[in-house]
Design a protein around this motif. Structure first.
Motif, PDB file in Angstrom:
ATOM      1  N   LEU A   1       0.818  -1.212   0.000  1.00 24.91           N
ATOM      2  CA  LEU A   1       0.000   0.000   0.000  1.00 24.91           C
ATOM      3  C   LEU A   1       0.852   1.262   0.000  1.00 24.91           C
ATOM      4  CD1 LEU A   1      -2.690  -1.081   2.606  1.00 24.91           C
ATOM      5  CD2 LEU A   1      -2.949  -0.950   0.126  1.00 24.91           C
ATOM      6  N   TYR A   2       2.100   1.131   0.464  1.00 29.55           N
ATOM      7  CA  TYR A   2       2.987   2.289   0.604  1.00 29.55           C
ATOM      8  C   TYR A   2       3.932   2.453  -0.570  1.00 29.55           C
ATOM      9  CZ  TYR A   2       1.191   1.522   5.242  1.00 29.55           C
ATOM     10  OH  TYR A   2       0.355   1.310   6.305  1.00 29.55           O
ATOM     11  N   GLY A   3       3.843   1.622  -1.580  1.00 25.63           N
ATOM     12  CA  GLY A   3       4.726   1.702  -2.732  1.00 25.63           C
ATOM     13  C   GLY A   3       5.569   0.448  -2.856  1.00 25.63           C
ATOM     14  N   TYR A   4       6.626   0.564  -3.647  1.00 22.41           N
ATOM     15  CA  TYR A   4       7.491  -0.592  -3.900  1.00 22.41           C
ATOM     16  C   TYR A   4       8.617  -0.676  -2.880  1.00 22.41           C
ATOM     17  CZ  TYR A   4       5.372  -1.630  -8.404  1.00 22.41           C
ATOM     18  OH  TYR A   4       4.501  -1.990  -9.396  1.00 22.41           O
ATOM     19  N   SER A   5       8.999  -1.901  -2.547  1.00 27.82           N
ATOM     20  CA  SER A   5      10.135  -2.144  -1.666  1.00 27.82           C
ATOM     21  C   SER A   5      11.417  -2.013  -2.474  1.00 27.82           C
ATOM     22  CB  SER A   5      10.051  -3.544  -1.053  1.00 27.82           C
ATOM     23  OG  SER A   5      10.298  -4.521  -2.057  1.00 27.82           O
ATOM     24  N   LYS A   6      12.540  -2.182  -1.791  1.00 26.80           N
ATOM     25  CA  LYS A   6      13.798  -2.214  -2.537  1.00 26.80           C
ATOM     26  C   LYS A   6      13.879  -3.528  -3.309  1.00 26.80           C
ATOM     27  CE  LYS A   6      16.690  -4.254   1.015  1.00 26.80           C
ATOM     28  NZ  LYS A   6      17.972  -4.212   1.661  1.00 26.80           N
ATOM     29  N   ARG A   7      14.797  -3.593  -4.244  1.00 26.35           N
ATOM     30  CA  ARG A   7      14.962  -4.756  -5.112  1.00 26.35           C
ATOM     31  C   ARG A   7      15.676  -5.878  -4.353  1.00 26.35           C
ATOM     32  NH1 ARG A   7      15.763  -2.079  -9.435  1.00 26.35           N
ATOM     33  NH2 ARG A   7      14.128  -2.790 -10.777  1.00 26.35           N
ATOM     34  N   HIS A   8      15.171  -7.103  -4.468  1.00 28.12           N
ATOM     35  CA  HIS A   8      15.750  -8.289  -3.830  1.00 28.12           C
ATOM     36  C   HIS A   8      16.215  -9.246  -4.924  1.00 28.12           C
ATOM     37  CE1 HIS A   8      14.060  -7.116   0.069  1.00 28.12           C
ATOM     38  NE2 HIS A   8      12.973  -6.792  -0.605  1.00 28.12           N
ATOM     39  N   GLN A   9      17.467  -9.692  -4.836  1.00 23.17           N
ATOM     40  CA  GLN A   9      18.011 -10.649  -5.798  1.00 23.17           C
ATOM     41  C   GLN A   9      17.553 -12.057  -5.435  1.00 23.17           C
ATOM     42  OE1 GLN A   9      19.846  -9.799  -8.513  1.00 23.17           O
ATOM     43  NE2 GLN A   9      19.603  -7.654  -7.928  1.00 23.17           N
ATOM     44  N   ILE A  10      17.184 -12.824  -6.429  1.00 24.92           N
ATOM     45  CA  ILE A  10      16.741 -14.210  -6.217  1.00 24.92           C
ATOM     46  C   ILE A  10      17.524 -15.115  -7.159  1.00 24.92           C
ATOM     47  CG2 ILE A  10      14.830 -15.828  -6.457  1.00 24.92           C
ATOM     48  CD1 ILE A  10      12.954 -13.610  -5.726  1.00 24.92           C
ATOM     49  N   ARG A  11      18.085 -16.203  -6.606  1.00 22.72           N
ATOM     50  CA  ARG A  11      18.756 -17.256  -7.390  1.00 22.72           C
ATOM     51  C   ARG A  11      18.237 -18.592  -6.864  1.00 22.72           C
ATOM     52  NH1 ARG A  11      23.511 -17.074 -10.265  1.00 22.72           N
ATOM     53  NH2 ARG A  11      23.992 -19.027  -9.264  1.00 22.72           N
ATOM     54  N   ILE A  12      17.531 -19.299  -7.715  1.00 28.00           N
ATOM     55  CA  ILE A  12      16.973 -20.589  -7.332  1.00 28.00           C
ATOM     56  C   ILE A  12      17.299 -21.611  -8.418  1.00 28.00           C
ATOM     57  CG2 ILE A  12      15.135 -19.694  -5.860  1.00 28.00           C
ATOM     58  CD1 ILE A  12      13.248 -19.813  -8.200  1.00 28.00           C
ATOM     59  N   GLY A  13      17.213 -22.895  -8.073  1.00 31.64           N
ATOM     60  CA  GLY A  13      17.517 -23.925  -9.053  1.00 31.64           C
ATOM     61  C   GLY A  13      17.054 -25.292  -8.611  1.00 31.64           C
ATOM     62  N   ALA A  14      17.133 -26.245  -9.541  1.00 31.69           N
ATOM     63  CA  ALA A  14      16.747 -27.636  -9.267  1.00 31.69           C
ATOM     64  C   ALA A  14      17.385 -28.536 -10.309  1.00 31.69           C
ATOM     65  CB  ALA A  14      15.231 -27.795  -9.305  1.00 31.69           C
ATOM     66  N   ASP A  15      17.472 -29.825  -9.977  1.00 32.06           N
ATOM     67  CA  ASP A  15      17.942 -30.839 -10.909  1.00 32.06           C
ATOM     68  C   ASP A  15      16.723 -31.456 -11.595  1.00 32.06           C
ATOM     69  OD1 ASP A  15      20.505 -30.358 -10.006  1.00 32.06           O
ATOM     70  OD2 ASP A  15      20.354 -31.895  -8.449  1.00 32.06           O
ATOM     71  N   VAL A  16      16.799 -31.625 -12.905  1.00 33.95           N
ATOM     72  CA  VAL A  16      15.674 -32.133 -13.686  1.00 33.95           C
ATOM     73  C   VAL A  16      16.125 -33.376 -14.441  1.00 33.95           C
ATOM     74  CG1 VAL A  16      14.003 -31.606 -15.497  1.00 33.95           C
ATOM     75  CG2 VAL A  16      14.778 -29.804 -13.960  1.00 33.95           C
ATOM     76  N   VAL A  17      15.389 -34.471 -14.297  1.00 38.74           N
ATOM     77  CA  VAL A  17      15.661 -35.711 -15.028  1.00 38.74           C
ATOM     78  C   VAL A  17      14.802 -35.699 -16.287  1.00 38.74           C
ATOM     79  CG1 VAL A  17      15.604 -38.226 -14.938  1.00 38.74           C
ATOM     80  CG2 VAL A  17      16.127 -36.926 -12.876  1.00 38.74           C
ATOM     81  N   VAL A  18      15.453 -35.872 -17.444  1.00 36.71           N
ATOM     82  CA  VAL A  18      14.736 -35.911 -18.720  1.00 36.71           C
ATOM     83  C   VAL A  18      14.904 -37.288 -19.351  1.00 36.71           C
ATOM     84  CG1 VAL A  18      14.921 -33.437 -19.154  1.00 36.71           C
ATOM     85  CG2 VAL A  18      16.691 -34.961 -19.983  1.00 36.71           C
ATOM     86  N   ASN A  19      13.902 -37.690 -20.142  1.00 37.93           N
ATOM     87  CA  ASN A  19      13.948 -39.000 -20.798  1.00 37.93           C
ATOM     88  C   ASN A  19      14.551 -38.881 -22.192  1.00 37.93           C
ATOM     89  OD1 ASN A  19      11.926 -37.934 -22.396  1.00 37.93           O
ATOM     90  ND2 ASN A  19      10.289 -39.129 -21.454  1.00 37.93           N
ATOM     91  N   ALA A  20      14.498 -39.967 -22.956  1.00 34.05           N
ATOM     92  CA  ALA A  20      15.107 -39.999 -24.286  1.00 34.05           C
ATOM     93  C   ALA A  20      14.420 -39.047 -25.265  1.00 34.05           C
ATOM     94  CB  ALA A  20      15.067 -41.420 -24.833  1.00 34.05           C
ATOM     95  N   SER A  21      13.191 -38.658 -24.987  1.00 33.54           N
ATOM     96  CA  SER A  21      12.482 -37.719 -25.862  1.00 33.54           C
ATOM     97  C   SER A  21      12.755 -36.271 -25.493  1.00 33.54           C
ATOM     98  CB  SER A  21      10.975 -37.977 -25.790  1.00 33.54           C
ATOM     99  OG  SER A  21      10.696 -39.284 -26.213  1.00 33.54           O
ATOM    100  N   GLY A  22      13.521 -36.036 -24.440  1.00 30.54           N
ATOM    101  CA  GLY A  22      13.818 -34.678 -24.028  1.00 30.54           C
ATOM    102  C   GLY A  22      12.758 -34.055 -23.153  1.00 30.54           C
ATOM    103  N   VAL A  23      11.895 -34.872 -22.556  1.00 28.57           N
ATOM    104  CA  VAL A  23      10.817 -34.402 -21.694  1.00 28.57           C
ATOM    105  C   VAL A  23      11.135 -34.813 -20.264  1.00 28.57           C
ATOM    106  CG1 VAL A  23       8.328 -34.562 -21.236  1.00 28.57           C
ATOM    107  CG2 VAL A  23       9.181 -34.667 -23.578  1.00 28.57           C
TER     108      VAL A  23
END
Length: 165
Positions: free
Chosen positions: A104-126
């Motif tokens: 309600l009072y406006g925007y906050s200061k900018r916050h940096q975000i770095r997130i990630g995960a490991d993804v297993v894909v099959n032979a079709s690339g999905v």
């Protein structure tokens, strides 16, 4: 990633596509995202970049969900090297952005975000898992070092008190 499919012989198709689903659980706080930079690496050493996707920034209202599709170009030679003989592979997906919260009072200061995960894909690339993949914070965890520090402090005080008796 269709280029991983050995059955379709689409090695010329270097498309890397994904869909991000972002949830804002905040009450009375909107989120203004800077451009989102998604990077896909080979696993486990993250030494080679498979591809980058740059998604435009946007505003997400409070208690809203956003679905953002993105596409980029993949380095198919790195991706094919990261896939094992049985056609599956594990890739590391990292996202970096900055956000500002709107109140309600406006925007906050900018916050940096770095997130990630490991993804297993099959032979079709999905991705193999039918469920969504939750990206986690990449910030170092301080929990274990705090416990060790408190334990050392307790031992020091205990030995100091025993010396006085």
């Amino acid at each position: 990633m269709p280029s991983l499919s050995s059955a379709s012989n689409l090695t010329a198709d270097a498309t890397l596509s994904l869909t991000l689903r972002l949830v804002n659980p905040n009450q009375l706080k909107g989120i203004k995202y800077d451009p989102l930079n998604v990077t896909v690496y080979d696993f486990p050493n993250k030494s080679n970049v498979i591809g980058n996707i740059l998604m435009p920034g946007f505003y997400q209202g409070y208690r809203k969900k956003a679905t953002k599709p993105g596409q980029g170009t993949a380095n198919t030679t790195v991706a094919l090297r990261a896939v094992s003989e049985n056609g599956t592979g594990v890739f590391r997906v990292d996202m970096a952005t900055a956000v500002k919260f709107k109140t309600l009072y406006g925007y906050s200061k900018r916050h940096q975000i770095r997130i990630g995960a490991d993804v297993v894909v099959n032979a079709s690339g999905v991705k193999v898992d039918r469920k969504g993949i939750r990206l986690r914070s990449m910030a170092p965890k301080m929990g274990n070092s705090c416990v060790v520090l408190l334990g050392a402090l307790f031992n020091f005080l205990l030995f100091a008190l025993l010396d006085f008796w």
